[in-house]
Design a protein around this motif. Structure first.
Motif, mmCIF file in Angstrom:
data_model
loop_
_atom_site.group_PDB
_atom_site.id
_atom_site.type_symbol
_atom_site.label_atom_id
_atom_site.label_comp_id
_atom_site.label_asym_id
_atom_site.label_seq_id
_atom_site.Cartn_x
_atom_site.Cartn_y
_atom_site.Cartn_z
ATOM 1 N N PRO A 37 0.809 -1.219 0.000
ATOM 2 C CA PRO A 37 0.000 0.000 0.000
ATOM 3 C C PRO A 37 0.842 1.269 0.000
ATOM 4 O O PRO A 37 0.356 2.331 -0.353
ATOM 5 C CB PRO A 37 -0.846 -0.118 1.277
ATOM 6 C CG PRO A 37 -0.239 -1.194 2.088
ATOM 7 C CD PRO A 37 0.702 -1.981 1.239
ATOM 8 N N PHE A 46 -3.144 -3.093 -6.681
ATOM 9 C CA PHE A 46 -2.025 -2.517 -5.929
ATOM 10 C C PHE A 46 -0.720 -3.129 -6.429
ATOM 11 O O PHE A 46 -0.698 -4.294 -6.834
ATOM 12 C CB PHE A 46 -2.172 -2.823 -4.434
ATOM 13 C CG PHE A 46 -3.343 -2.113 -3.796
ATOM 14 C CD1 PHE A 46 -3.210 -0.824 -3.295
ATOM 15 C CD2 PHE A 46 -4.585 -2.741 -3.727
ATOM 16 C CE1 PHE A 46 -4.293 -0.169 -2.729
ATOM 17 C CE2 PHE A 46 -5.673 -2.091 -3.169
ATOM 18 C CZ PHE A 46 -5.529 -0.801 -2.663
ATOM 19 N N ASP A 82 -11.410 -7.045 2.546
ATOM 20 C CA ASP A 82 -11.006 -6.923 1.141
ATOM 21 C C ASP A 82 -9.512 -6.586 1.107
ATOM 22 O O ASP A 82 -8.833 -6.590 2.136
ATOM 23 C CB ASP A 82 -11.877 -5.885 0.407
ATOM 24 C CG ASP A 82 -11.680 -4.468 0.930
ATOM 25 O OD1 ASP A 82 -10.726 -4.234 1.703
ATOM 26 O OD2 ASP A 82 -12.481 -3.587 0.558
ATOM 27 N N THR A 84 -7.910 -4.000 0.939
ATOM 28 C CA THR A 84 -7.413 -2.849 1.696
ATOM 29 C C THR A 84 -7.117 -3.210 3.156
ATOM 30 O O THR A 84 -6.357 -2.520 3.812
ATOM 31 C CB THR A 84 -8.403 -1.657 1.644
ATOM 32 O OG1 THR A 84 -9.642 -2.077 2.212
ATOM 33 C CG2 THR A 84 -8.647 -1.173 0.233
ATOM 34 N N PRO A 87 -3.805 -7.376 2.553
ATOM 35 C CA PRO A 87 -3.024 -7.151 1.338
ATOM 36 C C PRO A 87 -2.718 -8.434 0.549
ATOM 37 O O PRO A 87 -2.511 -8.389 -0.660
ATOM 38 C CB PRO A 87 -1.721 -6.522 1.857
ATOM 39 C CG PRO A 87 -2.087 -5.934 3.189
ATOM 40 C CD PRO A 87 -3.158 -6.825 3.754
ATOM 41 N N ASN A 90 -4.417 -9.286 -2.873
ATOM 42 C CA ASN A 90 -4.156 -8.539 -4.110
ATOM 43 C C ASN A 90 -3.956 -9.479 -5.303
ATOM 44 O O ASN A 90 -3.187 -10.443 -5.206
ATOM 45 C CB ASN A 90 -2.899 -7.678 -3.909
ATOM 46 C CG ASN A 90 -2.745 -6.636 -4.982
ATOM 47 O OD1 ASN A 90 -3.732 -6.081 -5.466
ATOM 48 N ND2 ASN A 90 -1.507 -6.350 -5.365
ATOM 49 N N SER A 95 -12.564 -11.928 -1.911
ATOM 50 C CA SER A 95 -12.591 -11.206 -0.632
ATOM 51 C C SER A 95 -13.847 -11.654 0.123
ATOM 52 O O SER A 95 -14.677 -12.401 -0.438
ATOM 53 C CB SER A 95 -12.598 -9.692 -0.837
ATOM 54 O OG SER A 95 -13.730 -9.293 -1.561
ATOM 55 N N LYS A 176 -11.885 -6.351 -4.347
ATOM 56 C CA LYS A 176 -12.487 -5.109 -3.842
ATOM 57 C C LYS A 176 -13.803 -4.905 -4.594
ATOM 58 O O LYS A 176 -13.851 -4.210 -5.613
ATOM 59 C CB LYS A 176 -11.522 -3.946 -4.084
ATOM 60 C CG LYS A 176 -11.833 -2.712 -3.278
ATOM 61 C CD LYS A 176 -10.624 -1.770 -3.274
ATOM 62 C CE LYS A 176 -10.856 -0.565 -2.402
ATOM 63 N NZ LYS A 176 -11.866 0.341 -2.962
#
Ligand code: GLV
Ligand code: MN
Length: 227
Positions: A37, A46, A82, A84, A87, A90, A95, A176
């Motif tokens: 992040p 990300f 999720d 965020t 990580p 990703n 999620s 996400k």
């Protein structure tokens, strides 16, 4: 060319052309890509931290161990897991959320623009529904151990009929999924949708719209974190 072969070719072509429309997130291109992040790089998702720096803890989360407070007008709370908050998700296209309900609590009508959802009731009794683009309601009363699927982009809701509290765990085919609540989106947007537009859309007088809008001003109390 014989007809069966032509049929096979056409079907394969159709599947190849249209399949991407039915997928959610893109497929990963490596084993994993733990989100970094802090990276300043802007990509679809990300940027990855270096694979050699990955640790077992990057593949672990306890985010759903406990639910959040349901002390809000909806009487419900969605705890997100999720990318965020986890990580390690990703690029993996998955999620989860945990949704806790007081008796009588609702998860208001909402959509996820980027994911289908399948929800499993862990405790309690939920009335759940989805609405098709033909305005047909498909609904079911779910008991603990039962599941319901919400196709991507369709409006859906949950209501805890009681008795007692309820908890649902839902999973998404997106890291996400995003979320838009119909009431907040329409009546609590910033800047506001002009009242005359909503009055016309809902076929009511402007003062009714103003009244509903007043219920959603500075609404941080929905109990559901923004996507
Ligand atoms: C439930 O529908 C959720 O989106 O968390
Ligand atoms: Mn949902």
């Amino acid at each position: 060319m014989n007809t069966n072969y032509e049929l096979f070719l056409c079907t394969t072509l159709l599947v190849l052309v249209f399949l991407p429309c039915y997928r959610a997130d893109p497929d990963p291109l490596q084993d994993f890509c733990i989100a970094d992040p802090k990276s300043g790089i802007t990509v679809n998702g990300f940027a990855c931290k270096a694979a050699r720096a990955a640790q077992s803890s990057d593949f672990f989360s306890s985010a759903l161990r406990k639910g959040g407070s349901t002390d809000n007008p909806n009487g419900s709370n969605a705890t997100r897991m999720d990318v965020t908050v986890f990580p390690g998700l990703n690029t993996l296209g998955v999620s989860m959320n945990r949704v806790d309900f007081e008796e009588g609590g609702i998860n208001p009508p909402h959509v996820h623009p980027r994911a289908s959802e399948v929800g499993y009731v862990a405790e309690g009794i939920l009335y759940v529904g989805i609405l098709s683009t033909e305005n047909k309601l498909y609904s079911k009363i779910l008991k603990a151990g039962e599941s319901f699927v919400m196709p991507r982009g369709l409006l859906h809701f949950q209501y805890n009929m009681g008795p007692g509290k309820a908890t649902q765990f839902v999973s998404f085919d997106s890291q996400k999924p995003g979320i838009a609540f119909a009431p907040q989106t329409l009546f609590g947007s910033k800047p506001e949708i002009p009242t005359e537009i909503l009055a016309k859309a809902f076929r009511v007088d402007a003062d009714i719209i103003e009244y509903i809008k007043s219920k959603f001003q500075d609404d941080c109390s929905s109990g559901v974190e923004a996507a």
